[in-house]
Motif scaffolding. Structure first.
Motif, mmCIF file in Angstrom:
data_model
loop_
_atom_site.group_PDB
_atom_site.id
_atom_site.type_symbol
_atom_site.label_atom_id
_atom_site.label_comp_id
_atom_site.label_asym_id
_atom_site.label_seq_id
_atom_site.Cartn_x
_atom_site.Cartn_y
_atom_site.Cartn_z
ATOM 1 N N ILE A 35 0.842 -1.202 0.000
ATOM 2 C CA ILE A 35 0.000 0.000 0.000
ATOM 3 C C ILE A 35 0.874 1.248 0.000
ATOM 4 O O ILE A 35 0.584 2.226 -0.680
ATOM 5 C CB ILE A 35 -0.942 0.014 1.235
ATOM 6 C CG1 ILE A 35 -1.937 -1.138 1.150
ATOM 7 C CG2 ILE A 35 -1.662 1.348 1.355
ATOM 8 C CD1 ILE A 35 -2.714 -1.371 2.438
ATOM 9 N N LYS B 219 0.422 3.281 -8.366
ATOM 10 C CA LYS B 219 -0.732 3.755 -7.589
ATOM 11 C C LYS B 219 -1.891 2.758 -7.687
ATOM 12 O O LYS B 219 -2.638 2.567 -6.736
ATOM 13 C CB LYS B 219 -1.200 5.129 -8.083
ATOM 14 C CG LYS B 219 -0.197 6.222 -7.845
ATOM 15 C CD LYS B 219 -0.033 6.472 -6.361
ATOM 16 C CE LYS B 219 0.936 7.627 -6.142
ATOM 17 N NZ LYS B 219 1.324 7.752 -4.739
ATOM 18 N N ARG B 220 -2.024 2.134 -8.845
ATOM 19 C CA ARG B 220 -3.092 1.154 -9.035
ATOM 20 C C ARG B 220 -2.911 -0.055 -8.119
ATOM 21 O O ARG B 220 -3.863 -0.515 -7.474
ATOM 22 C CB ARG B 220 -3.093 0.719 -10.494
ATOM 23 C CG ARG B 220 -4.164 -0.242 -10.859
ATOM 24 C CD ARG B 220 -4.150 -0.467 -12.366
ATOM 25 N NE ARG B 220 -4.988 -1.592 -12.705
ATOM 26 C CZ ARG B 220 -4.680 -2.482 -13.608
ATOM 27 N NH1 ARG B 220 -3.568 -2.378 -14.304
ATOM 28 N NH2 ARG B 220 -5.497 -3.480 -13.858
ATOM 29 N N GLN C 174 -1.165 -0.079 -5.361
ATOM 30 C CA GLN C 174 -1.358 0.426 -4.003
ATOM 31 C C GLN C 174 -2.839 0.464 -3.638
ATOM 32 O O GLN C 174 -3.239 0.039 -2.551
ATOM 33 C CB GLN C 174 -0.767 1.835 -3.859
ATOM 34 C CG GLN C 174 0.725 1.893 -3.890
ATOM 35 C CD GLN C 174 1.243 3.330 -3.837
ATOM 36 O OE1 GLN C 174 0.482 4.283 -3.826
ATOM 37 N NE2 GLN C 174 2.564 3.461 -3.821
ATOM 38 N N ARG C 175 -3.654 0.976 -4.565
ATOM 39 C CA ARG C 175 -5.096 1.104 -4.306
ATOM 40 C C ARG C 175 -5.755 -0.268 -4.119
ATOM 41 O O ARG C 175 -6.560 -0.472 -3.210
ATOM 42 C CB ARG C 175 -5.756 1.866 -5.453
ATOM 43 C CG ARG C 175 -7.224 2.194 -5.172
ATOM 44 C CD ARG C 175 -7.875 2.969 -6.306
ATOM 45 N NE ARG C 175 -8.154 2.043 -7.398
ATOM 46 C CZ ARG C 175 -7.721 2.182 -8.644
ATOM 47 N NH1 ARG C 175 -6.993 3.211 -8.996
ATOM 48 N NH2 ARG C 175 -8.008 1.294 -9.571
ATOM 49 N N MET C 176 -5.408 -1.215 -4.976
ATOM 50 C CA MET C 176 -5.998 -2.547 -4.862
ATOM 51 C C MET C 176 -5.540 -3.246 -3.579
ATOM 52 O O MET C 176 -6.340 -3.904 -2.912
ATOM 53 C CB MET C 176 -5.650 -3.390 -6.089
ATOM 54 C CG MET C 176 -6.238 -2.856 -7.388
ATOM 55 S SD MET C 176 -8.023 -2.604 -7.351
ATOM 56 C CE MET C 176 -8.584 -4.277 -7.177
ATOM 57 N N CYS C 177 -4.278 -3.090 -3.226
ATOM 58 C CA CYS C 177 -3.781 -3.686 -1.978
ATOM 59 C C CYS C 177 -4.485 -3.069 -0.772
ATOM 60 O O CYS C 177 -4.783 -3.771 0.194
ATOM 61 C CB CYS C 177 -2.262 -3.517 -1.866
ATOM 62 S SG CYS C 177 -1.351 -4.642 -2.958
ATOM 63 N N GLU C 178 -4.775 -1.797 -0.852
ATOM 64 C CA GLU C 178 -5.508 -1.147 0.237
ATOM 65 C C GLU C 178 -6.914 -1.746 0.373
ATOM 66 O O GLU C 178 -7.384 -1.988 1.488
ATOM 67 C CB GLU C 178 -5.595 0.358 -0.014
ATOM 68 C CG GLU C 178 -6.250 1.111 1.121
ATOM 69 C CD GLU C 178 -6.217 2.619 0.919
ATOM 70 O OE1 GLU C 178 -6.572 3.320 1.876
ATOM 71 O OE2 GLU C 178 -5.860 3.087 -0.174
ATOM 72 N N ILE C 179 -7.567 -2.001 -0.743
ATOM 73 C CA ILE C 179 -8.897 -2.632 -0.718
ATOM 74 C C ILE C 179 -8.804 -4.016 -0.077
ATOM 75 O O ILE C 179 -9.603 -4.360 0.803
ATOM 76 C CB ILE C 179 -9.480 -2.729 -2.142
ATOM 77 C CG1 ILE C 179 -9.834 -1.338 -2.662
ATOM 78 C CG2 ILE C 179 -10.712 -3.648 -2.175
ATOM 79 C CD1 ILE C 179 -10.169 -1.290 -4.143
#
Length: 140
Positions: free
Chosen positions: A107, A113-114, A116-121
């Motif tokens: 993250i 960034k993509r 990072q965003r998916m890992c955050e989800i």
């Protein structure tokens, strides 16, 4: 290329019973089960991205603990955003502490960034104990 396609087809046919039927009634003996895991590992370490993606997906579906190290390697080192996201998804499904920690670190530290965003989800879903089937993922 044809050899890799055959290898993937065989691995899917051997691994699919784990999804549908419990392991004890799948009709596979221990040496056949071991062969399935070895085939999955070969696919995860392949140079063929399609084969690698298929095996990464299958590892998450059957929650294969033995695949965690290979999936971590993909998440940390693969140049493809799609494969890194798929590895993170499979690590989330498996639920191993090493994988969850790697997702948490991605993250902040993944170059994309993509990703990072998916890992955050995935990480938030894990923390909130949300089942995978109910996660709303809009991939852009």
């Amino acid at each position: 290329m044809k050899r890799i396609a055959i290898l993937f087809s065989v691995s899917v046919c051997l691994i699919l019973p784990f999804q549908i039927i419990p392991q004890e009634t799948a009709g596979l003996n221990s040496s056949q089960i071991e062969a399935c895991y070895k085939t999955l590992q070969l696919g995860l370490n392949s140079d063929n991205d399609g084969l690698k993606a298929g095996c990464a997906y299958m590892a998450g579906e059957i929650r294969c603990q033995r695949s965690v190290v290979c999936l971590l390697n993909i998440l940390h080192n693969n140049p493809s955003e799609e494969l890194r996201i798929l590895a993170a998804l499979s690590l989330y499904k498996i639920g191993d502490a090493r994988g969850i920690y790697a997702i948490k670190r991605a993250i902040k530290y993944d170059e994309s960034k993509r990703v990072q965003r998916m890992c955050e989800i995935f990480y938030k879903a894990y923390i909130q104990e949300i089942p995978y089937s109910t996660i709303n993922i809009a991939v852009n």
